[in-house]
Design a protein around this motif. Structure first.
Motif, PDB file in Angstrom:
ATOM      1  N   ARG A  66      56.613  35.575  40.290  1.00 53.60           N
ATOM      2  CA  ARG A  66      55.300  36.112  41.010  1.00 53.60           C
ATOM      3  C   ARG A  66      54.912  34.928  42.347  1.00 53.60           C
ATOM      4  O   ARG A  66      55.096  34.046  42.655  1.00 53.60           O
ATOM      5  CB  ARG A  66      54.414  35.794  40.457  1.00 53.60           C
TER       6      ARG A  66
ATOM      7  N   ALA B 259      49.465  35.050  46.121  1.00 55.39           N
ATOM      8  CA  ALA B 259      48.823  36.021  46.072  1.00 55.39           C
ATOM      9  C   ALA B 259      48.886  36.948  45.340  1.00 55.39           C
ATOM     10  O   ALA B 259      47.852  37.263  45.069  1.00 55.39           O
ATOM     11  CB  ALA B 259      49.754  37.056  47.136  1.00 55.39           C
ATOM     12  N   GLU B 260      50.028  36.766  44.083  1.00 53.25           N
ATOM     13  CA  GLU B 260      50.090  38.328  43.303  1.00 53.25           C
ATOM     14  C   GLU B 260      49.103  37.113  42.051  1.00 53.25           C
ATOM     15  O   GLU B 260      48.735  38.481  41.530  1.00 53.25           O
ATOM     16  CB  GLU B 260      51.745  38.196  43.074  1.00 53.25           C
TER      17      GLU B 260
ATOM     18  N   CYS C  47      47.184  34.762  42.135  1.00 57.86           N
ATOM     19  CA  CYS C  47      45.246  35.328  42.896  1.00 57.86           C
ATOM     20  C   CYS C  47      44.898  37.280  42.512  1.00 57.86           C
ATOM     21  O   CYS C  47      43.084  36.902  41.764  1.00 57.86           O
ATOM     22  CB  CYS C  47      45.477  35.045  43.918  1.00 57.86           C
ATOM     23  N   GLU C  48      45.089  38.061  43.133  1.00 57.42           N
ATOM     24  CA  GLU C  48      44.868  38.949  42.426  1.00 57.42           C
ATOM     25  C   GLU C  48      45.023  39.104  40.903  1.00 57.42           C
ATOM     26  O   GLU C  48      43.942  39.628  41.032  1.00 57.42           O
ATOM     27  CB  GLU C  48      45.845  39.993  43.618  1.00 57.42           C
ATOM     28  N   ALA C  49      45.990  39.013  40.173  1.00 59.36           N
ATOM     29  CA  ALA C  49      45.801  39.841  38.959  1.00 59.36           C
ATOM     30  C   ALA C  49      44.504  38.636  38.382  1.00 59.36           C
ATOM     31  O   ALA C  49      44.100  39.371  37.197  1.00 59.36           O
ATOM     32  CB  ALA C  49      47.150  38.879  38.083  1.00 59.36           C
ATOM     33  N   THR C  50      44.221  36.839  38.436  1.00 60.46           N
ATOM     34  CA  THR C  50      43.572  36.832  37.669  1.00 60.46           C
ATOM     35  C   THR C  50      42.078  36.618  38.409  1.00 60.46           C
ATOM     36  O   THR C  50      40.568  36.328  37.580  1.00 60.46           O
ATOM     37  CB  THR C  50      43.574  35.224  37.467  1.00 60.46           C
ATOM     38  N   GLY C  51      41.907  36.941  39.602  1.00 61.48           N
ATOM     39  CA  GLY C  51      40.580  36.411  40.845  1.00 61.48           C
ATOM     40  C   GLY C  51      40.123  35.790  41.498  1.00 61.48           C
ATOM     41  O   GLY C  51      39.442  35.421  41.795  1.00 61.48           O
TER      42      GLY C  51
ATOM     43  N   HIS D 233      40.832  31.942  42.959  1.00 62.43           N
ATOM     44  CA  HIS D 233      41.085  31.597  44.770  1.00 62.43           C
ATOM     45  C   HIS D 233      42.139  31.134  44.490  1.00 62.43           C
ATOM     46  O   HIS D 233      43.070  30.523  43.583  1.00 62.43           O
ATOM     47  CB  HIS D 233      40.191  30.418  44.979  1.00 62.43           C
TER      48      HIS D 233
END
Length: 197
Positions: A25, A28-29, A31-35, A37
């Motif tokens: 992973r 970016a992936e 970050c998207e999955a966890t919110g 930064h």
């Protein structure tokens, strides 16, 4: 009692949970999955790499552009040099203790299995646990669980990650033992991990 020092924050537990579910992973992936930064995720990934729990690999690209760094949970397929070094050091210390205290290990386990238990005990000890290993029954008692008061959902994630980390330590050490699961208990503060070999 502290949990694994490299995963003392629940955010790192969540990240490891994602990597245990699917390796390779990108930041970016994650970050998207966890919110979280991107800089926070990078810091967490570095802590997990330093602890020997995650490995990073630069993506092999066939097109122009900067290759991404892909992260995976350490496993036999994704070996961590740090985890391997820790396992070798633990085996040396364990061999020394067995020479100094002969008969301390009477379960008749093969050397490779003893080295796995050495690595597991060291890893749990470094994390602040005081594991009680029963070599005959092949159990590791971590009671009382410091996460026993967490919500059921959080505890499921924590247990899944911890069992995965323990299995990873055993695999990195090399030998027959693997995590078989947790002994059933109605008390969430009781944590006894069963091993199989």
């Amino acid at each position: 009692m502290a949990a694994y020092s490299a995963i003392s924050s629940y955010s790192r537990v969540q990240l490891l949970h994602l990597l245990q579910g699917r390796p390779q992973r990108s930041i970016a992936e994650l970050c998207e999955a966890t919110g979280l930064h991107a800089n926070t995720v990078r810091e967490h990934m570095q802590r997990l790499i330093d602890g020997g729990y995650v490995v990073a690999e630069t993506e092999k690209r066939t097109v122009r552009g900067r290759p991404r760094v892909l992260y995976s949970a350490a496993s036999p397929d994704e070996a961590s040099p740090i985890a391997q070094r820790k396992a070798r050091d633990a085996a040396r210390r364990g061999d020394l203790m067995r020479r100094v205290l002969p008969g301390a290990h009477a379960a008749g386990l093969p050397t490779e299995a003893l080295h796995q238990l050495d690595a597991l005990t060291d890893d749990l000890g470094d994390a602040g646990f005081d594991p009680l290993v029963d070599e005959s029954a092949l159990t590791v008692d971590l009671s009382p669980c410091p996460h026993g008061t967490a919500t059921d959902a959080d505890r499921r994630v924590l247990c899944h990650v911890h069992l995965g980390l323990m299995d990873g330590v055993l695999a990195q050490a090399g030998g027959p033992l693997r995590v078989a699961g947790m002994a059933p208990s109605c008390d969430p503060t009781q944590c006894v991990v069963r091993l199989a070999g």
